[in-house]
Scaffold this motif. Structure first.
Motif, PDB file in Angstrom:
ATOM      1  N   LYS A  57     -21.393 -15.630  84.749  1.00 40.47           N
ATOM      2  CA  LYS A  57     -21.329 -15.490  86.202  1.00 40.47           C
ATOM      3  C   LYS A  57     -20.573 -14.228  86.612  1.00 40.47           C
ATOM      4  CE  LYS A  57     -21.816 -20.373  87.450  1.00 40.47           C
ATOM      5  NZ  LYS A  57     -21.161 -21.558  88.069  1.00 40.47           N
ATOM      6  N   LEU A  58     -19.729 -13.715  85.710  1.00 42.50           N
ATOM      7  CA  LEU A  58     -18.973 -12.504  86.028  1.00 42.50           C
ATOM      8  C   LEU A  58     -19.665 -11.229  85.535  1.00 42.50           C
ATOM      9  CD1 LEU A  58     -17.584 -11.653  83.100  1.00 42.50           C
ATOM     10  CD2 LEU A  58     -15.963 -13.437  83.710  1.00 42.50           C
ATOM     11  N   ALA A  59     -20.906 -11.353  85.067  1.00 38.75           N
ATOM     12  CA  ALA A  59     -21.600 -10.216  84.446  1.00 38.75           C
ATOM     13  C   ALA A  59     -21.823  -9.068  85.421  1.00 38.75           C
ATOM     14  CB  ALA A  59     -22.940 -10.680  83.876  1.00 38.75           C
ATOM     15  N   ILE A  60     -21.799  -7.871  84.869  1.00 39.44           N
ATOM     16  CA  ILE A  60     -22.145  -6.662  85.614  1.00 39.44           C
ATOM     17  C   ILE A  60     -23.548  -6.216  85.195  1.00 39.44           C
ATOM     18  CG2 ILE A  60     -19.788  -5.899  86.035  1.00 39.44           C
ATOM     19  CD1 ILE A  60     -19.958  -4.130  83.576  1.00 39.44           C
ATOM     20  N   PRO A  61     -24.196  -5.357  85.972  1.00 42.16           N
ATOM     21  CA  PRO A  61     -25.607  -5.014  85.694  1.00 42.16           C
ATOM     22  C   PRO A  61     -25.792  -4.259  84.375  1.00 42.16           C
ATOM     23  CG  PRO A  61     -24.999  -4.413  87.934  1.00 42.16           C
ATOM     24  CD  PRO A  61     -23.722  -4.765  87.231  1.00 42.16           C
ATOM     25  N   ILE A  75     -18.890  10.933  70.793  1.00 44.91           N
ATOM     26  CA  ILE A  75     -18.252   9.777  71.419  1.00 44.91           C
ATOM     27  C   ILE A  75     -18.460   8.593  70.472  1.00 44.91           C
ATOM     28  CG2 ILE A  75     -18.200   8.256  73.422  1.00 44.91           C
ATOM     29  CD1 ILE A  75     -17.387  11.116  74.089  1.00 44.91           C
ATOM     30  N   ASN A  76     -17.415   8.205  69.772  1.00 47.23           N
ATOM     31  CA  ASN A  76     -17.568   7.230  68.703  1.00 47.23           C
ATOM     32  C   ASN A  76     -17.645   5.782  69.169  1.00 47.23           C
ATOM     33  OD1 ASN A  76     -15.223   9.284  67.011  1.00 47.23           O
ATOM     34  ND2 ASN A  76     -17.429   9.330  66.712  1.00 47.23           N
ATOM     35  N   GLU A  77     -16.976   5.463  70.274  1.00 42.25           N
ATOM     36  CA  GLU A  77     -16.880   4.059  70.648  1.00 42.25           C
ATOM     37  C   GLU A  77     -16.652   3.948  72.154  1.00 42.25           C
ATOM     38  OE1 GLU A  77     -14.732   0.156  68.649  1.00 42.25           O
ATOM     39  OE2 GLU A  77     -13.748   2.092  68.488  1.00 42.25           O
ATOM     40  N   ILE A  78     -17.436   3.086  72.791  1.00 43.64           N
ATOM     41  CA  ILE A  78     -17.249   2.786  74.214  1.00 43.64           C
ATOM     42  C   ILE A  78     -17.230   1.278  74.386  1.00 43.64           C
ATOM     43  CG2 ILE A  78     -18.195   2.959  76.539  1.00 43.64           C
ATOM     44  CD1 ILE A  78     -19.530   5.568  75.752  1.00 43.64           C
ATOM     45  N   VAL A  79     -16.130   0.764  74.925  1.00 43.11           N
ATOM     46  CA  VAL A  79     -16.028  -0.645  75.281  1.00 43.11           C
ATOM     47  C   VAL A  79     -16.206  -0.742  76.788  1.00 43.11           C
ATOM     48  CG1 VAL A  79     -14.606  -2.730  75.233  1.00 43.11           C
ATOM     49  CG2 VAL A  79     -14.423  -1.046  73.380  1.00 43.11           C
ATOM     50  N   ILE A  80     -17.156  -1.567  77.218  1.00 44.49           N
ATOM     51  CA  ILE A  80     -17.450  -1.658  78.651  1.00 44.49           C
ATOM     52  C   ILE A  80     -17.623  -3.128  79.035  1.00 44.49           C
ATOM     53  CG2 ILE A  80     -19.900  -1.178  78.130  1.00 44.49           C
ATOM     54  CD1 ILE A  80     -20.103   0.056  80.944  1.00 44.49           C
ATOM     55  N   ARG A  81     -16.874  -3.541  80.059  1.00 45.08           N
ATOM     56  CA  ARG A  81     -16.955  -4.935  80.496  1.00 45.08           C
ATOM     57  C   ARG A  81     -16.548  -5.032  81.971  1.00 45.08           C
ATOM     58  NH1 ARG A  81     -12.616  -6.690  76.046  1.00 45.08           N
ATOM     59  NH2 ARG A  81     -11.274  -4.892  76.250  1.00 45.08           N
ATOM     60  N   PRO A  82     -16.808  -6.154  82.593  1.00 44.42           N
ATOM     61  CA  PRO A  82     -16.377  -6.341  83.985  1.00 44.42           C
ATOM     62  C   PRO A  82     -14.854  -6.237  84.100  1.00 44.42           C
ATOM     63  CG  PRO A  82     -17.913  -8.069  83.327  1.00 44.42           C
ATOM     64  CD  PRO A  82     -17.546  -7.331  82.084  1.00 44.42           C
ATOM     65  N   THR A  83     -14.405  -5.711  85.220  1.00 37.37           N
ATOM     66  CA  THR A  83     -12.952  -5.598  85.405  1.00 37.37           C
ATOM     67  C   THR A  83     -12.268  -6.962  85.376  1.00 37.37           C
ATOM     68  OG1 THR A  83     -13.325  -5.569  87.795  1.00 37.37           O
ATOM     69  CG2 THR A  83     -13.073  -3.429  86.708  1.00 37.37           C
ATOM     70  N   ILE A  84     -12.995  -8.009  85.730  1.00 34.44           N
ATOM     71  CA  ILE A  84     -12.372  -9.340  85.762  1.00 34.44           C
ATOM     72  C   ILE A  84     -12.498 -10.082  84.438  1.00 34.44           C
ATOM     73  CG2 ILE A  84     -12.620  -9.601  88.255  1.00 34.44           C
ATOM     74  CD1 ILE A  84     -15.046 -11.362  87.766  1.00 34.44           C
ATOM     75  N   GLY A 124     -21.276 -23.339  78.791  1.00 33.05           N
ATOM     76  CA  GLY A 124     -20.154 -22.405  78.763  1.00 33.05           C
ATOM     77  C   GLY A 124     -20.597 -20.959  78.856  1.00 33.05           C
ATOM     78  N   VAL A 125     -21.687 -20.629  78.151  1.00 38.95           N
ATOM     79  CA  VAL A 125     -22.209 -19.264  78.193  1.00 38.95           C
ATOM     80  C   VAL A 125     -22.654 -18.898  79.602  1.00 38.95           C
ATOM     81  CG1 VAL A 125     -24.105 -17.776  77.438  1.00 38.95           C
ATOM     82  CG2 VAL A 125     -22.869 -19.167  75.763  1.00 38.95           C
ATOM     83  N   ASN A 126     -23.389 -19.800  80.253  1.00 38.28           N
ATOM     84  CA  ASN A 126     -23.874 -19.533  81.606  1.00 38.28           C
ATOM     85  C   ASN A 126     -22.723 -19.397  82.596  1.00 38.28           C
ATOM     86  OD1 ASN A 126     -26.623 -19.492  80.962  1.00 38.28           O
ATOM     87  ND2 ASN A 126     -26.787 -21.710  81.105  1.00 38.28           N
ATOM     88  N   GLU A 127     -21.681 -20.172  82.407  1.00 38.82           N
ATOM     89  CA  GLU A 127     -20.503 -20.064  83.269  1.00 38.82           C
ATOM     90  C   GLU A 127     -19.813 -18.715  83.064  1.00 38.82           C
ATOM     91  OE1 GLU A 127     -17.843 -21.038  86.185  1.00 38.82           O
ATOM     92  OE2 GLU A 127     -19.646 -22.169  85.601  1.00 38.82           O
ATOM     93  N   GLY A 162     -19.158  -6.161  77.211  1.00 36.01           N
ATOM     94  CA  GLY A 162     -18.731  -7.517  77.491  1.00 36.01           C
ATOM     95  C   GLY A 162     -19.855  -8.261  78.177  1.00 36.01           C
ATOM     96  N   ALA A 163     -19.530  -8.939  79.268  1.00 35.43           N
ATOM     97  CA  ALA A 163     -20.539  -9.727  79.981  1.00 35.43           C
ATOM     98  C   ALA A 163     -21.437  -8.798  80.800  1.00 35.43           C
ATOM     99  CB  ALA A 163     -19.862 -10.735  80.887  1.00 35.43           C
ATOM    100  N   ILE A 164     -22.641  -8.614  80.319  1.00 31.60           N
ATOM    101  CA  ILE A 164     -23.630  -7.762  80.965  1.00 31.60           C
ATOM    102  C   ILE A 164     -24.858  -8.626  81.272  1.00 31.60           C
ATOM    103  CG2 ILE A 164     -25.017  -5.671  80.784  1.00 31.60           C
ATOM    104  CD1 ILE A 164     -22.027  -5.096  80.616  1.00 31.60           C
TER     105      ILE A 164
END
Length: 247
Positions: free
Chosen positions: A211-215, A235-244, A205-208, A187-189
């Motif tokens: 703001k919730l991106a994780i490292p 491991i076929n698939e990993i979805v990773i994004r900020p908790t928020i 909109g993209v920059n806004e 997700g937002a990285i």
């Protein structure tokens, strides 16, 4: 499980910044031999220098993933130098966001060339080697936008990432006996991906959103997790994004 990373030869495209850079450094710390490809020579030189200064092993080759010749040359350099390639990380990608009504066909072409064809060229370069070795691991960078259409403005980008997901799953079906395939869907990285939007209203909109991106290191750890599994675990698939992040 760290020994399943140590001494593996890992080729990474789009390695001059962001996810590629962080992944290269993280895997090198775990003992991997990393071979880096990207277009920016100065960035690659600095990353390789940093890794080698910390007793890691790294080299680079300037690579534009829109060129099948250059992608093959990158993979061939790894094999020529180290005698094998264990993992190919197809990481290069761009995300210019704009409404389809803007009809930015040049940007559409670039996304198709880099996000889809770049992955296919990587597969084409490494697959014969993996088949000959009877081992290997493809890691393809998708996106949560390849699970749910990122709209407004991200329709074509989502289309390219849906394609990566489909190609990865089809590849797994075709060659999965000894060759592993993983799709990483961030997700937002925090990376330079957000900088590829030139449409002014969309860029706001993209920059806004970012703001919730994780490292980027969050994705590097996920990639390492997939690599370090025993050879009979895919491991076929990993979805990773900020908790928020809510989509």
């Amino acid at each position: 499980m760290e020994n399943n990373i140590k001494n593996k030869v890992i080729v990474i495209t789009g390695a001059s910044s962001g996810l590629g850079e962080e992944t290269a450094k993280y895997l090198a710390e775990k003992g991997a031999i990393v071979v880096l490809g990207a277009r920016r020579k100065d960035k690659l030189e600095q990353i390789v220098s940093d890794i080698n200064a910390k007793s890691g092993t790294a080299l680079y080759q300037v690579t534009d993933v829109t060129s099948k010749v250059q992608v093959k040359a990158l993979v061939d350099k790894a094999v020529t130098t180290y005698g094998k390639i264990d993992v190919l990380i197809n990481n290069a990608g761009i995300m210019p966001i704009a409404p389809m009504s803007e009809v930015r066909t040049d940007e559409w072409d670039s996304m198709i060339d880099i996000n889809i064809k770049g992955v296919l060229y990587g597969i084409a370069a490494a697959l014969p080697i993996f088949q000959k070795q009877e081992s290997g691991h493809f890691i393809n960078l998708g996106s949560v936008a390849g699970i749910k259409v990122f709209s407004p403005g991200g329709t074509v980008y989502s289309g390219t990432k849906y394609a990566v997901r489909a190609i990865s799953e089809g590849l797994r079906h075709e060659v999965g006996r000894n060759i592993r395939t993983t799709t990483i869907e961030p997700g937002a990285i925090d990376s330079e991906l957000k900088l590829s939007t030139n449409h002014q209203e969309s860029a706001v909109g993209v920059n806004e959103f970012y703001k919730l991106a994780i490292p980027a290191s969050s994705v590097a750890r996920a990639i390492a997790f997939a690599i370090e599994q025993p050879a009979d675990v895919d491991i076929n698939e990993i979805v990773i994004r900020p908790t928020i992040q809510d989509f």
